[in-house]
Design a protein around this motif. Structure first.
Motif, PDB file in Angstrom:
ATOM      1  N   GLY A  83       0.827  -1.194   0.000  1.00 44.46           N
ATOM      2  CA  GLY A  83       0.000   0.000   0.000  1.00 44.46           C
ATOM      3  C   GLY A  83       0.864   1.247   0.000  1.00 44.46           C
ATOM      4  N   VAL A  84       0.223   2.379  -0.193  1.00 47.47           N
ATOM      5  CA  VAL A  84       0.945   3.659  -0.255  1.00 47.47           C
ATOM      6  C   VAL A  84       1.739   3.916   1.027  1.00 47.47           C
ATOM      7  CG1 VAL A  84       0.615   6.165  -0.392  1.00 47.47           C
ATOM      8  CG2 VAL A  84      -0.623   4.664  -1.951  1.00 47.47           C
ATOM      9  N   ASP A  85       1.128   3.679   2.180  1.00 46.76           N
ATOM     10  CA  ASP A  85       1.836   3.918   3.443  1.00 46.76           C
ATOM     11  C   ASP A  85       3.038   2.990   3.594  1.00 46.76           C
ATOM     12  OD1 ASP A  85       0.109   5.953   4.149  1.00 46.76           O
ATOM     13  OD2 ASP A  85      -1.189   4.665   5.348  1.00 46.76           O
ATOM     14  N   GLN A  86       2.892   1.760   3.146  1.00 45.76           N
ATOM     15  CA  GLN A  86       4.012   0.810   3.219  1.00 45.76           C
ATOM     16  C   GLN A  86       5.151   1.231   2.292  1.00 45.76           C
ATOM     17  OE1 GLN A  86       1.396  -2.518   2.245  1.00 45.76           O
ATOM     18  NE2 GLN A  86       2.128  -3.565   4.104  1.00 45.76           N
ATOM     19  N   ILE A  87       4.800   1.724   1.117  1.00 47.74           N
ATOM     20  CA  ILE A  87       5.825   2.209   0.177  1.00 47.74           C
ATOM     21  C   ILE A  87       6.550   3.400   0.781  1.00 47.74           C
ATOM     22  CG2 ILE A  87       6.220   3.316  -2.064  1.00 47.74           C
ATOM     23  CD1 ILE A  87       3.930   1.522  -3.158  1.00 47.74           C
ATOM     24  N   ARG A  88       5.797   4.327   1.356  1.00 49.75           N
ATOM     25  CA  ARG A  88       6.421   5.509   1.977  1.00 49.75           C
ATOM     26  C   ARG A  88       7.381   5.097   3.102  1.00 49.75           C
ATOM     27  NH1 ARG A  88       4.194   9.887  -0.029  1.00 49.75           N
ATOM     28  NH2 ARG A  88       1.998   9.914  -0.568  1.00 49.75           N
ATOM     29  N   GLU A  89       6.949   4.160   3.923  1.00 52.69           N
ATOM     30  CA  GLU A  89       7.792   3.689   5.028  1.00 52.69           C
ATOM     31  C   GLU A  89       9.056   3.003   4.502  1.00 52.69           C
ATOM     32  OE1 GLU A  89       7.596   0.346   8.528  1.00 52.69           O
ATOM     33  OE2 GLU A  89       5.724   1.370   8.004  1.00 52.69           O
TER      34      GLU A  89
END
Length: 116
Positions: A83-89
């Protein structure tokens, strides 16, 4: 850092170390700026967000970011499962590790030589 994340960060950094000439800028400040801009734009591209380079410098960063995002998608299909949050992290951890390897942990004294 959990094992899966650590392994993924290592895979992403491995690609940069073997294929991206921009990591070899000759000054700490230049490496810091380039890491921030290229990885920031790469993160946005991987998250499906628009990136609009406005200055000539931004356009140079964008080209490197675009190529890096495409290479990551091609070589690491697991990115599509995040997900987007996982990619950002993941990209934040990559940025932190890359800064350490190319700037703060580098033994290259020329990076901070004021007369070079």
């Amino acid at each position: 850092m959990e094992d899966v994340t650590k392994t993924r960060v290592e895979q992403l950094i491995d690609y940069i170390m073997k294929n991206c000439l921009w990591q070899f800028h000759s000054r700490n400040w230049d490496r810091k700026r380039q890491n921030e801009n290229i990885l920031g734009m790469t993160t946005k591209l991987l998250c499906g967000e628009p990136v609009t380079p406005e200055t000539p410098e931004d356009k140079c960063y964008w080209v490197d970011a675009f190529c890096l995002a495409e290479a990551y998608r091609e070589r690491h299909p697991w990115l599509a499962t995040l997900g987007v949050d996982q990619i950002r992290e993941l990209m934040a951890k990559l940025h932190e590790q890359l800064d350490f390897q190319t700037i703060t942990g580098s033994l290259n004294e020329e990076l901070s030589d004021q007369h070079y």
